[in-house]
Write a protein that holds these residues in place. Structure first.
Motif, short mmCIF file in Angstrom:
data_model
loop_
_atom_site.label_atom_id
_atom_site.label_comp_id
_atom_site.label_asym_id
_atom_site.label_seq_id
_atom_site.Cartn_x
_atom_site.Cartn_y
_atom_site.Cartn_z
N TRP A 1 0.95 -1.27 -0.03
CA TRP A 1 -0.07 0.16 -0.17
C TRP A 1 0.71 1.26 0.03
CZ3 TRP A 1 -5.45 1.14 -0.04
CH2 TRP A 1 -6.10 -0.34 0.19
N VAL B 1 -13.29 -1.21 -0.67
CA VAL B 1 -14.48 -1.11 -0.08
C VAL B 1 -14.36 0.31 0.57
CG1 VAL B 1 -15.98 -1.67 1.96
CG2 VAL B 1 -15.27 -3.59 0.51
N GLY C 1 -3.68 -12.35 0.25
CA GLY C 1 -2.63 -12.89 1.46
C GLY C 1 -2.46 -11.62 2.51
N GLY D 1 0.48 -5.29 3.03
CA GLY D 1 0.41 -5.97 1.96
C GLY D 1 -0.72 -5.61 1.08
C1 LIG Z 1 6.90 -5.86 5.65
C2 LIG Z 1 6.18 -6.52 6.62
C3 LIG Z 1 7.00 -7.41 7.52
C4 LIG Z 1 6.43 -8.21 8.70
N1 LIG Z 1 6.99 -9.25 9.16
C5 LIG Z 1 6.42 -10.11 10.15
C6 LIG Z 1 7.10 -11.29 10.66
O1 LIG Z 1 7.92 -11.60 10.27
N2 LIG Z 1 6.06 -11.96 11.33
C7 LIG Z 1 4.89 -11.44 11.91
O2 LIG Z 1 4.41 -12.26 12.74
N3 LIG Z 1 4.32 -10.57 11.38
C8 LIG Z 1 5.12 -9.69 10.32
N4 LIG Z 1 4.28 -8.52 10.07
C9 LIG Z 1 3.04 -8.45 10.49
C10 LIG Z 1 2.06 -9.17 10.11
O3 LIG Z 1 2.42 -9.34 8.77
C11 LIG Z 1 0.68 -8.41 10.11
O4 LIG Z 1 0.63 -8.06 11.54
C12 LIG Z 1 -0.47 -9.37 9.73
O5 LIG Z 1 -0.14 -10.00 8.55
C13 LIG Z 1 -1.81 -8.36 9.76
O6 LIG Z 1 -2.97 -9.30 9.26
P1 LIG Z 1 -4.33 -8.46 9.09
O7 LIG Z 1 -5.18 -9.60 8.60
O8 LIG Z 1 -4.61 -7.68 10.17
O9 LIG Z 1 -3.94 -7.52 7.87
P2 LIG Z 1 -3.24 -7.83 6.46
O10 LIG Z 1 -3.07 -8.97 6.34
O11 LIG Z 1 -2.61 -6.44 6.13
O12 LIG Z 1 -4.71 -7.83 5.46
C14 LIG Z 1 -5.33 -6.76 5.17
C15 LIG Z 1 -6.17 -6.73 3.85
O13 LIG Z 1 -7.23 -6.00 3.39
C16 LIG Z 1 -7.09 -5.18 2.38
N5 LIG Z 1 -7.61 -4.13 2.41
C17 LIG Z 1 -7.35 -2.95 3.20
N6 LIG Z 1 -8.21 -2.02 2.91
C18 LIG Z 1 -9.25 -2.57 1.96
C19 LIG Z 1 -10.33 -2.00 1.57
N7 LIG Z 1 -10.72 -0.78 1.99
N8 LIG Z 1 -11.24 -2.48 0.78
C20 LIG Z 1 -10.66 -3.84 0.46
N9 LIG Z 1 -9.72 -4.40 0.88
C21 LIG Z 1 -8.73 -3.80 1.87
C22 LIG Z 1 -5.47 -5.13 2.27
O14 LIG Z 1 -5.02 -5.15 0.80
C23 LIG Z 1 -4.93 -6.49 2.67
O15 LIG Z 1 -5.02 -7.65 1.78
C24 LIG Z 1 5.02 -7.77 9.04
C25 LIG Z 1 4.37 -6.91 8.06
C26 LIG Z 1 5.02 -6.36 7.11
C27 LIG Z 1 3.88 -5.47 6.43
#
Ligand SMILES: Cc1cc2nc3c(=O)[nH]c(=O)nc-3n(C[C@H](O)[C@H](O)[C@H](O)COP(=O)(O)OP(=O)(O)OC[C@H]3O[C@@H](n4cnc5c(N)ncnc54)[C@H](O)[C@@H]3O)c2cc1C
Length: 579
Positions: free
Chosen positions: A73, A243, A97, A93
Motif C-alpha cells: 500500500w 470497499v 494474503g 500488503g
Molecule cells: C513488511 C512486513 C513484515 C512483517 N514481518 C512479520 C513477521 O516476520 N512476522 C509476523 O508475525 N508479522 C510480521 N508482520 C506483520 C504481520 O504480517 C501483520 O500483523 C498481519 O499479517 C496482519 O494481518 P491482518 O489480517 O490484520 O491484515 P493484512 O494481512 O494486512 O490484511 C488486510 C487486507 O485488507 C486489504 N484491504 C485494506 N483496506 C481495504 C479496503 N478498503 N477494501 C478492500 N480491501 C482492503 C489489504 O489489501 C489486505 O489484503 C510484517 C508486516 C509487514 C508489512
C-alpha cells in the motif's frame, strides 16, 4: 471464482462479505465456505498473488523485497517527533494474503500470557492460551526444511498442529547461529535456550520458525484462500476493488450489512449485501479507515470532515501501537552471507535453482535463524511505574541475529567485507498514537501516527537493550568471530549516544495493532465486543484482524492474527448455527 471488476459479478447478495483477503480474511473466508450452503464474497483492494511480483512473494529468500512495490500500500507515517522528525514508510500488503504475502515470515505465537491478557481485557476466557489450543492447532503445521535436515532439538513437535499454514526452521544454520547457541550453553542462567518459542513460553533464545514449507512462502492466501477457491463453488473473490464504506440501513440506521465499493476515486460505485454479516478484515490501517468513512468513529472528528456520524465510537483509530526495530552491525572474521549477497552471479544462480526445483539457499527461511526474547532486570527503574509486558514471562525487547549487514533505513551499507547484524526490537511499547482520516475520500491514505519513542519507557528500554546486546556479544563464544563494530556502532559509548542512534535510525517493525480494540461487553471504551461484533449499537459487522488487539503483541503478530481468525470463524459459525 475470481473477478477483477465489480460489474463481472452476477449476484450482489451473499451470506457473508469478507472485506480484505489478508491474513485474517483468508482464514475466515475459507472456514466459512467449508459449509457448502453458505455463499461468501471476499473483496480485496489489492492484486492477485500470481502476478509479475509472484517471486517476491513466493521465494523465501526475497522476503521483504515486496516492500515499496505494487504489492505494498506504500503508506507513510506522520513526522515522528520521537524519531527526530522523520516520516517513515509504513508497508502493508496490497495483495491476496495481505501482509502475510510480504512479511518477513517469522511465525511466533508469543507467550501464553499475551493471550491470557487478551482474555482478561475482553472478559472472555475463550481468548486464553489454554482455551485457544484447538484453534492454534487448526492453523499451523510444522514441516521439515526443504533439505530434510534433521531439526530434532530445535523445535518441540508437541507444540504443533495439523493446519494448512506451514512453518519450518532453517535449512542452513550459519556459523553465527552456532555461536548464538554456544553462548546459551556457556551461560544457561543468563541466556536460556528455549527449544520451542511457540510452546507458550515466550522468553529465552531459540530457532526461528518461519512460514515456509516445501521451499515456498506459506501465506494466508496459499494456505487458506487458494485451496478454497480451487475446490468450492460457494466462494467468490473480487480483486482490485476497494470497499469505500459500509452502508447504514434499518430504521435506526445502525445496521451495516451492505458495502459500497469502487475501483478508483472517480469510478462507478457498486453495492453488495450480506444477508448475514460483513466481516471487516482490512487490517489495522484499512479497518478503522473503512469504519470512519462509514460514520463509525469519533463523532466530532467525522463531522468536521463532513461525514454523517452513525455510531459514536471514539476509540476507532485511537490507541495505535507498534514496535520498533534498530539494526547494529559488526564485521565478521569468517565468511558470512555478505560475500554471497554482493556477488550478483551467485545470487542469480540461487534464484535460478529455486525456479528450477525450489531448493537451495533461496528456498530456506529468511536471513534470520536465531532470536532471543529478554526482559529488563526486575529492579530496573524503567519498571517503577508499571510493567507493560503481559506478565513476568513476557519480553520487553528482542534480539534477532542476521548473517549479513542489515542497514537501517537509508543507512549506507558497505559494499565489501563480511558482516553480521543484530536487530534490537522493542517488544512492549507504551507509546500510543492514532490513525485519522485525511479526508472523506477512501482513496486518500489516512494519517498514520504510531508516536514512536514518545515515552521514556520505550527509549529507555531500547538503550538498555543495546547495552545488553553488547554484553551478549562480549561472551567468549564470539572470540575469533566478531570483528570491529561498524563505525556508527563503535561510537555508542554513552546512553545519550545510544538514544541519539535509536532516534536517528529506528523504524517500524511493521506490527500496528489496536485501532479497533476489543473490550469487555460493559466497557464504554473499545470498538468490538469479546465476540468481535462492533459495539455502540451497530448490527451486522464483525472485525477480525490485527486491529482488535488491545496491546502490541509480544513478538510477531501474524500467528496471533491467524489464531484470532480461526476462533472468529468458529464464533460466526456458532452464531448462525453452521457446521
Ligand atoms: C513488511 C512486513 C513484515 C512483517 N514481518 C512479520 C513477521 O516476520 N512476522 C509476523 O508475525 N508479522 C510480521 N508482520 C506483520 C504481520 O504480517 C501483520 O500483523 C498481519 O499479517 C496482519 O494481518 P491482518 O489480517 O490484520 O491484515 P493484512 O494481512 O494486512 O490484511 C488486510 C487486507 O485488507 C486489504 N484491504 C485494506 N483496506 C481495504 C479496503 N478498503 N477494501 C478492500 N480491501 C482492503 C489489504 O489489501 C489486505 O489484503 C510484517 C508486516 C509487514 C508489512
Amino acid at each position: 471464482s475470481v473477478f477483477t471488476a465489480p460489474e463481472q459479478l452476477t449476484s450482489t447478495k451473499y451470506d457473508f462479505i469478507v472485506v480484505g483477503a489478508g491474513t485474517a480474511g483468508c482464514v475466515v473466508a475459507s472456514r466459512l465456505s467449508e459449509n457448502p450452503t453458505v455463499k461468501v464474497l471476499v473483496i480485496e483492494a489489492g492484486v492477485a498473488d500470481n502476478t509479475t511480483e509472484a517471486d517476491l512473494i513466493n521465494i523465501p529468500f526475497l522476503a521483504g523485497q515486496g516492500i515499496g512495490t505494487t504489492i505494498d500500500w506504500n503508506y507513510t507515517t506522520t513526522n515522528q517527533a520521537g524519531l527526530n522528525g522523520r516520516a517513515i514508510p509504513y508497508p502493508r500488503g496490497f495483495v491476496m494474503g495481505g501482509s502475510s504475502s510480504i512479511n518477513s515470515m517469522i511465525y511466533f505465537r508469543g507467550p501464553s500470557e499475551d493471550f491470557d491478557r487478551l482474555a482478561a481485557a475482553s472478559g472472555d476466557p475463550g481468548w486464553s492460551w489454554e482455551n485457544l489450543q484447538r484453534f492454534i492447532f487448526m492453523n499451523e503445521r510444522h514441516v521439515a526444511p526443504w533439505n530434510n535436515r534433521s531439526n530434532a532439538g530445535e523445535y518441540d513437535p508437541r507444540a504443533h498442529g495439523h493446519g494448512p499454514l506451514l512453518s519450518s526452521v532453517t535449512a542452513d544454520p550459519f556459523e553465527l547461529d552456532r555461536r548464538v547457541i554456544q553462548t546459551l550453553s556457556d551461560h544457561p542462567e543468563k541466556y536460556p535456550f528455549n527449544m520451542d518459542l511457540n510452546s507458550g513460553n515466550g522468553l529465552g533464545f531459540g530457532w526461528i520458525q518461519s512460514t515456509v514449507g516445501n521451499g515456498v512462502r506459506s501465506s494466508a492466501s496459499r494456505a487458506y484462500l487458494h485451496p478454497a477457491l480451487d475446490s468450492r463453488t460457494n466462494i467468490d473473490l473480487l480483486l482490485h476493488t476497494q470497499v469505500t464504506r459500509l452502508i447504514s440501513t434499518g430504521a435506526a440506521g445502525s445496521t451495516f450489512t451492505s458495502v459500497e465499493v469502487a475501483q478508483s476515486a472517480g469510478a462507478t460505485k457498486f453495492e453488495f449485501t450480506a444477508t448475514k454479516e460483513v466481516i471487516l478484515s482490512a487490517g489495522s490501517i484499512g479497518t478503522p479507515q473503512i469504519l470512519m468513512l462509514s460514520g463509525i468513529g469519533p463523532k466530532n472528528e467525522l463531522e468536521a470532515l463532513g461525514i454523517i456520524s452513525r455510531i459514536d465510537l471514539p476509540d476507532v483509530g485511537a490507541n495505535l501501537q507498534d514496535q520498533t526495530i534498530l539494526s547494529l552491525q559488526w564485521e565478521a572474521k569468517v565468511e558470512t552471507l555478505s560475500s554471497f549477497l554482493s556477488d550478483p552471479a551467485a545470487v542469480n544462480a540461487a534464484l535460478a535453482q529455486w525456479t528450477e526445483n525450489k531448493t537451495g539457499i533461496a528456498a530456506g527461511t529468511s536471513l534470520v535463524n536465531t532470536i532471543g526474547f529478554l526482559r529488563l532486570p526486575e529492579d530496573s527503574p524503567l519498571l517503577k511505574s508499571g510493567d507493560p509486558a503481559a506478565g513476568s514471562n513476557s519480553a520487553h525487547f528482542e534480539f534477532a541475529f542476521l548473517n549479513t549487514f542489515l542497514p537501517n533505513a537509508d543507512q549506507p551499507a558497505p559494499l565489501t567485507g563480511n558482516w553480521v547484524s543484530a536487530a534490537v526490537t522493542l517488544q512492549s511499547p507504551t507509546s500510543r498514537g492514532s490513525l485519522k482520516l485525511r479526508s472523506r475520500s477512501a482513496f486518500e491514505h489516512p494519517i498514520i501516527d504510531p508516536a514512536f519513542y514518545t515515552t521514556s519507557f520505550d527509549i529507555g528500554t531500547v538503550v538498555h537493550a543495546v547495552k545488553a546486546l553488547r554484553e551478549f556479544f562480549s561472551a567468549s563464544a564470539w572470540d575469533g568471530f566478531l570483528g570491529s563494530p561498524f563505525p556508527a556502532v563503535a561510537a555508542l559509548n554513552t546512553d545519550e549516544a545510544i538514544e541519539a542512534y535509536a532516534r536517528t535510525w529506528a523504524t517500524t517493525v511493521k506490527h500496528p495493532v489496536s485501532t479497533a480494540k476489543i473490550s469487555k461487553i460493559a466497557d464504554k471504551a473499545g470498538v468490538v465486543s469479546p465476540n468481535l461484533l462492533l459495539k455502540g449499537g451497530a448490527n451486522g459487522v464483525r472485525v477480525v484482524d490485527a486491529s482488535i488487539f488491545p496491546f502490541a503483541v509480544a513478538g510477531y503478530p501474524q500467528a496471533e492474527v491467524y489464531i484470532v481468525a480461526e476462533r472468529a470463524a468458529a464464533l460466526i459459525k456458532e452464531t448462525w448455527s453452521l457446521k
